[in-house]
Design a protein around this motif. Structure first.
Motif, mmCIF file in Angstrom:
data_model
loop_
_atom_site.group_PDB
_atom_site.id
_atom_site.type_symbol
_atom_site.label_atom_id
_atom_site.label_comp_id
_atom_site.label_asym_id
_atom_site.label_seq_id
_atom_site.Cartn_x
_atom_site.Cartn_y
_atom_site.Cartn_z
ATOM 1 N N GLU A 271 39.358 45.259 48.809
ATOM 2 C CA GLU A 271 38.069 45.679 48.262
ATOM 3 C C GLU A 271 37.777 45.084 46.885
ATOM 4 O OE1 GLU A 271 38.465 49.894 48.346
ATOM 5 O OE2 GLU A 271 38.549 49.989 50.546
ATOM 6 N N ARG A 272 38.733 44.409 46.269
ATOM 7 C CA ARG A 272 38.507 43.826 44.952
ATOM 8 C C ARG A 272 37.574 42.631 45.050
ATOM 9 N NH1 ARG A 272 43.802 43.224 41.154
ATOM 10 N NH2 ARG A 272 42.222 42.121 39.931
ATOM 11 N N VAL A 273 36.605 42.581 44.156
ATOM 12 C CA VAL A 273 35.682 41.437 44.117
ATOM 13 C C VAL A 273 35.812 40.652 42.817
ATOM 14 C CG1 VAL A 273 34.039 42.500 45.692
ATOM 15 C CG2 VAL A 273 33.834 42.922 43.234
ATOM 16 N N ARG A 274 36.469 41.226 41.834
ATOM 17 C CA ARG A 274 36.644 40.572 40.541
ATOM 18 C C ARG A 274 38.108 40.214 40.328
ATOM 19 N NH1 ARG A 274 35.677 44.091 36.272
ATOM 20 N NH2 ARG A 274 34.917 42.425 34.906
ATOM 21 N N THR A 275 38.327 39.160 39.590
ATOM 22 C CA THR A 275 39.686 38.810 39.211
ATOM 23 C C THR A 275 39.643 38.115 37.864
ATOM 24 O OG1 THR A 275 41.749 37.811 39.982
ATOM 25 C CG2 THR A 275 39.734 36.528 40.332
ATOM 26 N N PHE A 276 40.781 37.707 37.369
ATOM 27 C CA PHE A 276 40.847 37.064 36.061
ATOM 28 C C PHE A 276 40.611 35.558 36.189
ATOM 29 C CE2 PHE A 276 43.272 40.974 35.771
ATOM 30 C CZ PHE A 276 42.836 41.505 34.569
ATOM 31 N N TYR A 277 40.079 34.970 35.140
ATOM 32 C CA TYR A 277 39.793 33.537 35.188
ATOM 33 C C TYR A 277 41.064 32.708 35.336
ATOM 34 C CZ TYR A 277 41.366 32.973 30.337
ATOM 35 O OH TYR A 277 42.122 32.931 29.189
ATOM 36 N N HIS A 278 42.212 33.284 34.896
ATOM 37 C CA HIS A 278 43.456 32.539 34.987
ATOM 38 C C HIS A 278 44.308 32.966 36.189
ATOM 39 C CE1 HIS A 278 44.046 36.149 32.557
ATOM 40 N NE2 HIS A 278 45.343 36.113 32.821
ATOM 41 N N ALA A 279 43.704 33.706 37.101
ATOM 42 C CA ALA A 279 44.430 34.095 38.319
ATOM 43 C C ALA A 279 44.685 32.857 39.187
ATOM 44 C CB ALA A 279 43.621 35.126 39.098
ATOM 45 N N PRO A 280 45.691 32.891 40.031
ATOM 46 C CA PRO A 280 46.019 31.713 40.849
ATOM 47 C C PRO A 280 45.082 31.491 42.030
ATOM 48 C CG PRO A 280 47.559 33.483 41.296
ATOM 49 C CD PRO A 280 46.715 33.941 40.149
ATOM 50 N N ALA A 281 44.136 32.398 42.273
ATOM 51 C CA ALA A 281 43.178 32.224 43.368
ATOM 52 C C ALA A 281 41.844 32.823 42.942
ATOM 53 C CB ALA A 281 43.683 32.887 44.641
ATOM 54 N N GLU A 282 40.765 32.283 43.507
ATOM 55 C CA GLU A 282 39.438 32.772 43.132
ATOM 56 C C GLU A 282 39.150 34.150 43.720
ATOM 57 O OE1 GLU A 282 36.405 30.021 44.077
ATOM 58 O OE2 GLU A 282 37.150 28.447 42.732
ATOM 59 N N ARG A 283 39.680 34.398 44.898
ATOM 60 C CA ARG A 283 39.458 35.693 45.540
ATOM 61 C C ARG A 283 40.749 36.511 45.503
ATOM 62 N NH1 ARG A 283 37.185 36.008 51.219
ATOM 63 N NH2 ARG A 283 39.174 34.984 51.710
#
Length: 411
Positions: A271-283
């Motif tokens: 259900e997550r739609v947001r993540t961090f800009y430095h996460a290893p994946a966009e989704r």
């Protein structure tokens, strides 16, 4: 006077719900509905216990030939797992009922036994044993300040009991009390009899709806039929380690909670739609770190279930031998050892997994409205019933030197 023989019980289905049945799955689904909100709002599960009575879930262990569910010990603990996932407060609240039923079965009581007859009719039983100020809790022989004394044409019951888990929802309470000659007796009183006072004063951080508060008995009138037929209610007949059943029950509830933690972790990531800009994946669903976190939690849940059911299998063999009149102390000890080992591992594993849940969900998971903190609080509270450090030490002493395991109430 209302007695064990005259108290009405709710209308029930013709046959008790069976283990692994579609009816049991439907009941569990209904018990799970609204559980997070009930816990958050501190609303006792009155309606859910009415469903339990209607389905005669309390008769799950009684033979099918009597109209019971016919469950084995293994099948009973599978159901405890399911209950722990659905609503751990309900799961813990039923523990004393099933402990009492098990005790009557081991005492070779038949379907005509007044207590078991009430169970077959849908009634639920609570217990009042622990007392405030007891210095060494758990000994098999305990003195009780709660007393049964002669009064007019019968007897009266007076005293105070604590940690009365499940009594708030029970139809009857089995009370351990002292007598004038220094002996211990057990009486069975309707939970609503005059002089029975339920104080919902349990203020734990978790398992807040188990009714684990104080029960007071003030001049409760007793009739001869209220005395428990000269037989103990507790499941110690023929067993060298009578506490294995109730202790494994608590660990199994924790394993059930952990199953729900795994499901909640997967749902959070989906259900997550947001993540961090430095996460290893966009989704978030494609993020290997979040996938690893969910995988760890799911693996912990699997390990916990495997451990408690393996211990339940050994306990099943031990109980079957006792009921067949061929009790085996070695089997009793093996079941106790497995249950203790399971607790030592699962207590820590479950707390770590319940914390990792917030790594999967991020700040969103920390919102009070998400109610996800209840998992850790409930696990921590259940694990505190007896310290795993004491259990680990006793396991080590047993393996190193052959020191017998404790055989009192909290091991």
């Amino acid at each position: 006077m209302t007695t064990l023989e005259t108290l009405d019980v709710p209308d029930c289905v013709a046959t008790a719900v069976r283990p692994r049945s579609a009816e049991l799955r439907a009941l569990l689904a209904r018990l799970a509905q609204g559980e997070p909100d009930r816990e958050h709002d501190a609303r006792p599960p009155w309606e859910q216990f009415a469903l339990i009575r209607q389905a005669r879930l309390g008769a799950l262990r009684l033979p099918a030939a009597w109209g019971g569910g016919g469950a084995s010990i293994r099948e009973l603990f599978e159901t405890v797992l399911d209950l722990g996932a659905a609503d751990p407060n309900i799961a813990q609240s039923l523990r004393n009922h099933f402990l009492i039923v098990e005790g009557r079965l081991r005492a070779a009581a038949g379907a005509e036994d007044p207590l078991l007859a009430r169970v077959l009719g849908g009634a639920l039983f609570g217990a009042s044993s622990s007392e405030p100020g007891t210095p060494n809790i758990g000994q098999r022989e305990q003195a009780h300040s709660t007393a049964v004394t002669p009064d007019a044409d019968g007897f009266r019951l007076d005293g105070t009991k604590v940690y009365s888990t499940g009594n708030l929802y029970a139809d009857f309470i089995v009370v351990s009390a002292g007598t004038a000659d220094g002996a211990t007796t057990q009486v069975v009183v309707p939970a609503d009899r005059a002089g029975v006072i339920h104080e919902d004063d349990w203020d734990g951080i978790g398992q807040r709806l188990t009714g684990s508060g104080t029960t007071r008995f003030s001049g409760v009138r007793l009739a001869p039929e209220d005395f428990l037929s000269g037989q103990d209610a507790w499941s110690d007949k023929g067993s060298a380690y009578p506490a294995t059943f109730p202790q494994l029950w608590l660990t199994t509830v924790i394993a059930g909670i952990l199953r729900q933690v795994a499901q909640d972790a997967a749902a959070l990531v989906r259900e997550r739609v947001r993540t961090f800009y430095h996460a290893p994946a966009e989704r978030p669903v494609d993020d290997p770190i979040l996938q690893e976190t969910v995988g760890y939690i799911a693996s912990a849940a699997y390990a916990a279930e495997a451990l408690v059911l393996d211990a339940a299998d050994t306990l099943d063999a031990s109980v079957s031998a006792i009921l067949a009149g061929d009790g085996n102390p070695d089997l009793d000890a093996a079941a106790a050892l497995k249950a203790a080992k399971a607790k030592v591992v699962i207590d820590e594993l479950a707390q770590r997994a319940a914390t990792a849940l917030f790594d999967a969900g991020g700040a969103t998971a920390a919102r009070r409205g998400a109610h996800l903190d209840r998992h850790w609080r409930n696990i921590r509270t259940l694990a505190s019933h007896n310290p795993r450090s004491y259990k680990a030490q006793r396991i080590g002493a047993h393996l190193i030197s052959g020191t017998p395991l404790p055989n009192g109430a909290y091991f």
